[in-house]
Scaffold this motif. Structure first.
Motif, PDB file in Angstrom:
ATOM      1  N   ILE A   6       0.871  -1.174   0.000  1.00 26.31           N
ATOM      2  CA  ILE A   6       0.000   0.000   0.000  1.00 26.31           C
ATOM      3  C   ILE A   6       0.905   1.220   0.000  1.00 26.31           C
ATOM      4  CG2 ILE A   6      -1.774   1.286   1.246  1.00 26.31           C
ATOM      5  CD1 ILE A   6      -2.565  -1.467   2.510  1.00 26.31           C
ATOM      6  N   ILE A   7       0.715   2.091  -0.973  1.00 25.20           N
ATOM      7  CA  ILE A   7       1.534   3.293  -1.109  1.00 25.20           C
ATOM      8  C   ILE A   7       0.628   4.503  -0.940  1.00 25.20           C
ATOM      9  CG2 ILE A   7       3.047   4.640  -2.632  1.00 25.20           C
ATOM     10  CD1 ILE A   7       3.654   1.962  -4.088  1.00 25.20           C
ATOM     11  N   ARG A   8       1.055   5.436  -0.070  1.00 21.70           N
ATOM     12  CA  ARG A   8       0.260   6.649   0.158  1.00 21.70           C
ATOM     13  C   ARG A   8       1.141   7.731   0.761  1.00 21.70           C
ATOM     14  NH1 ARG A   8      -0.603   7.969   5.267  1.00 21.70           N
ATOM     15  NH2 ARG A   8      -0.469   6.424   6.904  1.00 21.70           N
ATOM     16  N   PRO A   9       0.742   8.977   0.551  1.00 18.51           N
ATOM     17  CA  PRO A   9       1.434  10.070   1.241  1.00 18.51           C
ATOM     18  C   PRO A   9       1.104  10.021   2.734  1.00 18.51           C
ATOM     19  CG  PRO A   9       0.187  10.897  -0.647  1.00 18.51           C
ATOM     20  CD  PRO A   9      -0.231   9.477  -0.422  1.00 18.51           C
ATOM     21  N   SER A  10       2.047  10.406   3.571  1.00 16.57           N
ATOM     22  CA  SER A  10       1.780  10.525   5.000  1.00 16.57           C
ATOM     23  C   SER A  10       0.785  11.651   5.213  1.00 16.57           C
ATOM     24  CB  SER A  10       3.077  10.829   5.755  1.00 16.57           C
ATOM     25  OG  SER A  10       2.791  11.170   7.100  1.00 16.57           O
ATOM     26  N   GLY A  11      -0.068  11.477   6.188  1.00 14.19           N
ATOM     27  CA  GLY A  11      -1.014  12.535   6.504  1.00 14.19           C
ATOM     28  C   GLY A  11      -0.451  13.581   7.445  1.00 14.19           C
ATOM     29  N   THR A  12       0.712  13.321   8.023  1.00 11.73           N
ATOM     30  CA  THR A  12       1.252  14.229   9.042  1.00 11.73           C
ATOM     31  C   THR A  12       2.678  14.704   8.779  1.00 11.73           C
ATOM     32  OG1 THR A  12       1.990  12.329  10.352  1.00 11.73           O
ATOM     33  CG2 THR A  12      -0.203  13.236  10.856  1.00 11.73           C
ATOM     34  N   GLU A  13       3.388  14.052   7.866  1.00 13.37           N
ATOM     35  CA  GLU A  13       4.792  14.393   7.631  1.00 13.37           C
ATOM     36  C   GLU A  13       5.054  14.475   6.130  1.00 13.37           C
ATOM     37  OE1 GLU A  13       7.539  12.274  10.638  1.00 13.37           O
ATOM     38  OE2 GLU A  13       5.952  10.835  10.165  1.00 13.37           O
ATOM     39  N   PRO A  14       6.142  15.123   5.722  1.00  8.94           N
ATOM     40  CA  PRO A  14       6.483  15.176   4.297  1.00  8.94           C
ATOM     41  C   PRO A  14       7.144  13.865   3.854  1.00  8.94           C
ATOM     42  CG  PRO A  14       8.104  16.397   5.551  1.00  8.94           C
ATOM     43  CD  PRO A  14       7.053  15.946   6.533  1.00  8.94           C
ATOM     44  N   LYS A  15       6.347  12.806   3.815  1.00 10.39           N
ATOM     45  CA  LYS A  15       6.853  11.477   3.482  1.00 10.39           C
ATOM     46  C   LYS A  15       5.901  10.762   2.534  1.00 10.39           C
ATOM     47  CE  LYS A  15       8.945  10.136   7.917  1.00 10.39           C
ATOM     48  NZ  LYS A  15       8.842   9.127   8.987  1.00 10.39           N
ATOM     49  N   LEU A  16       6.469   9.898   1.718  1.00 10.18           N
ATOM     50  CA  LEU A  16       5.702   8.921   0.962  1.00 10.18           C
ATOM     51  C   LEU A  16       5.922   7.598   1.677  1.00 10.18           C
ATOM     52  CD1 LEU A  16       3.925   8.423  -1.511  1.00 10.18           C
ATOM     53  CD2 LEU A  16       6.011   7.926  -2.794  1.00 10.18           C
ATOM     54  N   LYS A  17       4.836   6.913   2.002  1.00  5.63           N
ATOM     55  CA  LYS A  17       4.941   5.691   2.793  1.00  5.63           C
ATOM     56  C   LYS A  17       4.455   4.495   1.994  1.00  5.63           C
ATOM     57  CE  LYS A  17       4.580   6.229   7.241  1.00  5.63           C
ATOM     58  NZ  LYS A  17       4.069   6.374   8.598  1.00  5.63           N
ATOM     59  N   ALA A  18       5.100   3.370   2.210  1.00  6.00           N
ATOM     60  CA  ALA A  18       4.688   2.112   1.597  1.00  6.00           C
ATOM     61  C   ALA A  18       4.645   1.055   2.695  1.00  6.00           C
ATOM     62  CB  ALA A  18       5.658   1.697   0.501  1.00  6.00           C
ATOM     63  N   TYR A  19       3.516   0.384   2.784  1.00  6.62           N
ATOM     64  CA  TYR A  19       3.317  -0.687   3.764  1.00  6.62           C
ATOM     65  C   TYR A  19       3.397  -2.005   3.016  1.00  6.62           C
ATOM     66  CZ  TYR A  19       1.682   3.267   6.450  1.00  6.62           C
ATOM     67  OH  TYR A  19       1.589   4.483   7.079  1.00  6.62           O
ATOM     68  N   LEU A  20       4.263  -2.898   3.472  1.00  5.69           N
ATOM     69  CA  LEU A  20       4.580  -4.125   2.753  1.00  5.69           C
ATOM     70  C   LEU A  20       4.064  -5.351   3.496  1.00  5.69           C
ATOM     71  CD1 LEU A  20       8.319  -3.118   2.576  1.00  5.69           C
ATOM     72  CD2 LEU A  20       6.703  -2.738   0.748  1.00  5.69           C
ATOM     73  N   GLU A  21       3.597  -6.334   2.745  1.00  7.80           N
ATOM     74  CA  GLU A  21       3.182  -7.604   3.342  1.00  7.80           C
ATOM     75  C   GLU A  21       3.524  -8.739   2.384  1.00  7.80           C
ATOM     76  OE1 GLU A  21      -0.722  -9.684   5.351  1.00  7.80           O
ATOM     77  OE2 GLU A  21      -1.052  -8.180   3.805  1.00  7.80           O
ATOM     78  N   VAL A  22       4.129  -9.785   2.932  1.00  9.73           N
ATOM     79  CA  VAL A  22       4.441 -11.006   2.195  1.00  9.73           C
ATOM     80  C   VAL A  22       3.854 -12.170   2.979  1.00  9.73           C
ATOM     81  CG1 VAL A  22       6.308 -12.566   1.497  1.00  9.73           C
ATOM     82  CG2 VAL A  22       6.542 -10.124   1.138  1.00  9.73           C
ATOM     83  N   VAL A  23       3.280 -13.127   2.262  1.00 12.61           N
ATOM     84  CA  VAL A  23       2.708 -14.312   2.896  1.00 12.61           C
ATOM     85  C   VAL A  23       3.398 -15.541   2.325  1.00 12.61           C
ATOM     86  CG1 VAL A  23       0.597 -15.634   3.319  1.00 12.61           C
ATOM     87  CG2 VAL A  23       0.477 -13.147   3.060  1.00 12.61           C
ATOM     88  N   ASP A  24       3.870 -16.415   3.217  1.00 15.63           N
ATOM     89  CA  ASP A  24       4.492 -17.670   2.803  1.00 15.63           C
ATOM     90  C   ASP A  24       4.279 -18.706   3.898  1.00 15.63           C
ATOM     91  OD1 ASP A  24       6.571 -18.535   0.513  1.00 15.63           O
ATOM     92  OD2 ASP A  24       7.054 -19.593   2.376  1.00 15.63           O
ATOM     93  N   ASP A  25       4.325 -19.977   3.521  1.00 20.07           N
ATOM     94  CA  ASP A  25       4.141 -21.062   4.493  1.00 20.07           C
ATOM     95  C   ASP A  25       5.322 -21.211   5.441  1.00 20.07           C
ATOM     96  OD1 ASP A  25       1.668 -21.685   3.396  1.00 20.07           O
ATOM     97  OD2 ASP A  25       2.476 -23.247   2.085  1.00 20.07           O
ATOM     98  N   ASP A  26       6.481 -20.718   5.035  1.00 18.09           N
ATOM     99  CA  ASP A  26       7.695 -20.847   5.824  1.00 18.09           C
ATOM    100  C   ASP A  26       8.132 -19.472   6.335  1.00 18.09           C
ATOM    101  OD1 ASP A  26      10.188 -22.528   6.559  1.00 18.09           O
ATOM    102  OD2 ASP A  26      11.016 -20.803   5.466  1.00 18.09           O
ATOM    103  N   ARG A  27       8.325 -19.339   7.634  1.00 21.78           N
ATOM    104  CA  ARG A  27       8.663 -18.037   8.220  1.00 21.78           C
ATOM    105  C   ARG A  27       9.981 -17.479   7.683  1.00 21.78           C
ATOM    106  NH1 ARG A  27       7.258 -14.442  12.513  1.00 21.78           N
ATOM    107  NH2 ARG A  27       8.628 -12.693  12.104  1.00 21.78           N
ATOM    108  N   ALA A  28      11.004 -18.321   7.585  1.00 21.23           N
ATOM    109  CA  ALA A  28      12.303 -17.848   7.096  1.00 21.23           C
ATOM    110  C   ALA A  28      12.195 -17.381   5.644  1.00 21.23           C
ATOM    111  CB  ALA A  28      13.358 -18.943   7.242  1.00 21.23           C
ATOM    112  N   GLU A  29      11.428 -18.104   4.839  1.00 19.39           N
ATOM    113  CA  GLU A  29      11.248 -17.714   3.438  1.00 19.39           C
ATOM    114  C   GLU A  29      10.449 -16.415   3.342  1.00 19.39           C
ATOM    115  OE1 GLU A  29      11.452 -18.068  -0.828  1.00 19.39           O
ATOM    116  OE2 GLU A  29      12.710 -18.601   0.865  1.00 19.39           O
ATOM    117  N   ALA A  30       9.440 -16.254   4.180  1.00 22.53           N
ATOM    118  CA  ALA A  30       8.659 -15.010   4.190  1.00 22.53           C
ATOM    119  C   ALA A  30       9.556 -13.827   4.543  1.00 22.53           C
ATOM    120  CB  ALA A  30       7.493 -15.125   5.169  1.00 22.53           C
TER     121      ALA A  30
END
Length: 167
Positions: free
Chosen positions: A127-151
């Motif tokens: 998810i990519i969006r401008p910050s609502g409070t700071e001069p920043k562009l923010k990206a929230y990342l998520e990966v899903v995998d069956d193995d924790r080390a691989e994720a």
């Protein structure tokens, strides 16, 4: 392909969160992030699991087994000139990526509800969006995998690709 937020009209809120604020776990009663309700639900779950001879840790292991490990991180790019943020969002909308690291992704535009984009594919979401409070562009990342080390390994690759995409 870009899917607009208006295409999601009528989809009910089931759960919401914000990293700094809390969780929305009962939108029918409190349609906002509410840490008190979340804490009560966790306490109730812990008591029920204990009564049944289980625990929160055991239930979490069952959830990981069923749904995989959801590993998250974020990338923030601070700018001096706010036009850089607007320019990046315009560029991403005009030329949405079709791949991100090794994933094929679709872009879902959240306009007009909010100035954000969701890039998603099999086992990945950004998810990519401008910050609502700071001069920043923010990206929230998520990966899903069956193995924790691989994720964790995949998340590191995704973070590098996203930093390149939005910098």
């Amino acid at each position: 392909m870009i899917v607009r937020a208006s295409d999601l009209t009528g989809v009910p809120l089931r759960f919401g969160y914000e990293e700094a604020i809390g969780y929305c776990v009962d939108p029918g009663s409190v349609n906002d992030k509410d840490g008190i309700t979340a804490a009560l639900l966790v306490a109730e779950l812990a008591a029920t699991l204990k009564r049944d001879g289980s625990s929160l840790e055991q239930r979490l292991a069952e959830i990981y087994q069923e749904f995989g490990f959801h590993c998250t991180d974020q990338v923030s790019v601070r700018v001096q000139d706010l036009s850089i943020i607007a320019g990046t969002m315009t560029r991403l909308r005009a030329q949405p990526p079709i791949t991100l690291a090794q994933w094929s992704v679709q872009t879902h535009d959240l306009l007009p509800a909010t100035d954000g984009l969701i890039l998603s594919g099999d086992g990945v979401r950004v998810i990519i969006r401008p910050s609502g409070t700071e001069p920043k562009l923010k990206a929230y990342l998520e990966v899903v995998d069956d193995d924790r080390a691989e994720a964790d390994r995949l998340l590191a690759q995704l973070k590098k690709a996203v930093r390149t995409l939005i910098s």
